[in-house]
Design a protein around this motif. Structure first.
Motif, PDB file in Angstrom:
ATOM      1  N   TYR A 180       0.641  -1.163   0.270  1.00 45.67           N
ATOM      2  CA  TYR A 180      -0.175  -0.305   0.061  1.00 45.67           C
ATOM      3  C   TYR A 180       0.726   1.005   0.005  1.00 45.67           C
ATOM      4  N   ALA A 181       2.181   1.110   0.956  1.00 44.76           N
ATOM      5  CA  ALA A 181       2.864   2.656   1.045  1.00 44.76           C
ATOM      6  C   ALA A 181       3.574   2.342  -0.356  1.00 44.76           C
ATOM      7  N   SER A 182       4.084   1.675  -1.277  1.00 45.09           N
ATOM      8  CA  SER A 182       4.041   1.423  -2.598  1.00 45.09           C
ATOM      9  C   SER A 182       3.667   1.757  -3.915  1.00 45.09           C
ATOM     10  N   LEU A 183       1.934   1.692  -3.576  1.00 45.86           N
ATOM     11  CA  LEU A 183       1.005   2.255  -4.512  1.00 45.86           C
ATOM     12  C   LEU A 183       1.315   4.007  -4.050  1.00 45.86           C
ATOM     13  N   ILE A 184       1.128   4.223  -3.029  1.00 51.34           N
ATOM     14  CA  ILE A 184       0.688   6.024  -2.188  1.00 51.34           C
ATOM     15  C   ILE A 184       2.406   6.161  -3.468  1.00 51.34           C
ATOM     16  N   GLU A 185       2.702   6.065  -2.818  1.00 55.36           N
ATOM     17  CA  GLU A 185       3.922   6.670  -3.040  1.00 55.36           C
ATOM     18  C   GLU A 185       4.773   6.644  -4.572  1.00 55.36           C
ATOM     19  N   ALA A 186       3.853   5.191  -5.675  1.00 51.76           N
ATOM     20  CA  ALA A 186       3.579   5.686  -6.765  1.00 51.76           C
ATOM     21  C   ALA A 186       3.137   6.990  -7.745  1.00 51.76           C
ATOM     22  N   VAL A 187       2.102   7.146  -6.908  1.00 51.21           N
ATOM     23  CA  VAL A 187       0.396   8.075  -7.874  1.00 51.21           C
ATOM     24  C   VAL A 187       1.395   9.174  -6.762  1.00 51.21           C
ATOM     25  N   GLU A 188       2.693   9.783  -6.035  1.00 45.38           N
ATOM     26  CA  GLU A 188       2.027  11.061  -5.321  1.00 45.38           C
ATOM     27  C   GLU A 188       3.881  11.050  -5.741  1.00 45.38           C
ATOM     28  N   ALA A 189       4.335  10.565  -5.956  1.00 42.32           N
ATOM     29  CA  ALA A 189       5.756  10.418  -7.216  1.00 42.32           C
ATOM     30  C   ALA A 189       5.109  11.251  -8.024  1.00 42.32           C
ATOM     31  N   ALA A 190       4.240  10.700  -9.442  1.00 44.02           N
ATOM     32  CA  ALA A 190       3.439  11.193 -10.910  1.00 44.02           C
ATOM     33  C   ALA A 190       3.200  12.411 -10.442  1.00 44.02           C
ATOM     34  N   LEU A 191       2.149  12.176  -9.302  1.00 43.17           N
ATOM     35  CA  LEU A 191       1.760  13.999  -9.535  1.00 43.17           C
ATOM     36  C   LEU A 191       2.839  15.207  -8.813  1.00 43.17           C
ATOM     37  N   ASP A 192       3.831  14.454  -7.890  1.00 42.65           N
ATOM     38  CA  ASP A 192       4.847  15.824  -7.981  1.00 42.65           C
ATOM     39  C   ASP A 192       5.790  15.682  -9.486  1.00 42.65           C
ATOM     40  N   ALA A 193       5.938  15.139 -10.281  1.00 44.31           N
ATOM     41  CA  ALA A 193       6.301  15.220 -11.098  1.00 44.31           C
ATOM     42  C   ALA A 193       6.036  15.935 -12.000  1.00 44.31           C
ATOM     43  N   ALA A 194       4.403  15.543 -11.819  1.00 40.81           N
ATOM     44  CA  ALA A 194       3.908  16.702 -13.407  1.00 40.81           C
ATOM     45  C   ALA A 194       4.023  17.936 -13.573  1.00 40.81           C
ATOM     46  N   SER A 195       4.226  18.568 -14.550  1.00 44.19           N
ATOM     47  CA  SER A 195       4.919  19.894 -15.206  1.00 44.19           C
ATOM     48  C   SER A 195       3.520  20.631 -15.409  1.00 44.19           C
ATOM     49  N   ASP A 196       3.596  21.621 -14.850  1.00 43.65           N
ATOM     50  CA  ASP A 196       2.289  22.951 -15.553  1.00 43.65           C
ATOM     51  C   ASP A 196       1.874  22.883 -16.783  1.00 43.65           C
ATOM     52  N   GLY A 197       0.371  22.674 -16.542  1.00 41.86           N
ATOM     53  CA  GLY A 197      -0.208  22.869 -17.750  1.00 41.86           C
ATOM     54  C   GLY A 197      -1.004  20.698 -17.513  1.00 41.86           C
ATOM     55  N   THR A 198      -0.062  19.932 -17.205  1.00 37.69           N
ATOM     56  CA  THR A 198      -0.262  18.862 -16.971  1.00 37.69           C
ATOM     57  C   THR A 198      -1.644  18.485 -16.598  1.00 37.69           C
ATOM     58  N   ASP A 199      -2.115  17.849 -17.215  1.00 32.18           N
ATOM     59  CA  ASP A 199      -3.320  17.364 -16.766  1.00 32.18           C
ATOM     60  C   ASP A 199      -3.832  16.211 -15.821  1.00 32.18           C
ATOM     61  N   ARG A 200      -2.890  16.514 -14.242  1.00 35.56           N
ATOM     62  CA  ARG A 200      -2.589  16.280 -12.501  1.00 35.56           C
ATOM     63  C   ARG A 200      -3.308  15.163 -12.872  1.00 35.56           C
TER      64      ARG A 200
END
Length: 201
Positions: A69-89
């Motif tokens: 569960y921690a791995s899943l949460i980290e994967a989603v949060e990492a993707a959101l944190d790395a999303a560039s401006d203008g990206t459909d988050r």
């Protein structure tokens, strides 16, 4: 073919067996973690060594759920944190959720296709991720973002579960393409035009 005893008694055991199985399937079925003995073999140690760390399979199951569960949460949060401006988050979150699930099929089934409750890790990280997804889901329904987030989760889960279990089907699109279509459709609120992508501001 009925046995001689069934014929004499008038009993239809085949029908009873099917009915019993159907009755059992009316209740959620647990999904098993690999046994302690099989894990001991994989690590090249005696089963007794495993019991020093995990007194029971339930303890092992809890530890596995926490880790995955921690791995899943980290994967989603990492993707959101790395999303560039203008990206459909919102689409980014769905892509990350689906990608993790398809890369960890057994763990995903254990987490979300089993009757067991989610692990204690939820208390540490789950609410933080939940708040982020709910905030993003305001574009789906500004008046009920939590319900909208659950609707999105249901859609993501459907994409994952069907692709895990119906591998022979021709989907005609990737899982990520399916996610982005779902996000676009669900984002058309009350018949109005789809809102602009959320840029995280």
């Amino acid at each position: 073919m009925r046995s001689e005893d069934e014929t004499k008694s008038g009993r239809d055991l085949r029908a009873e067996l099917v009915a019993a199985a159907v009755d059992m399937l009316a209740r959620p079925q647990p999904i098993a973690v690999p046994s302690l003995r099989s894990i001991a073999r994989a690590c090249g140690v005696a089963p007794s060594a495993v019991y020093w760390h995990f007194p029971s399979e339930a303890d092992l199951r809890s530890a596995v759920l926490d880790a995955e569960y921690a791995s899943l949460i980290e994967a989603v949060e990492a993707a959101l944190d790395a999303a560039s401006d203008g990206t459909d988050r919102l689409a980014v979150a769905g892509d990350a959720y689906i990608a993790w699930a398809l890369d960890h099929p057994g763990a995903y089934q254990l987490l979300f296709e089993s009757a067991d409750e989610l692990p204690a890790t939820r208390a540490e990280h789950g609410p933080r991720l939940q708040r982020r997804i709910v905030e993003l889901a305001r574009r789906v329904d500004p008046d009920a973002p939590f319900a909208a987030a659950l609707l999105l989760w249901s859609a993501w889960h459907g994409v994952v579960s069907l692709r895990l279990h119906k591998t022979e089907w021709d989907w005609g699109m990737t899982a990520q393409e399916a996610n982005r279509r779902l996000v676009t459709v669900l984002s058309v609120h009350r018949g109005g035009p789809a809102p602009a992508p959320d840029n995280g501001t």
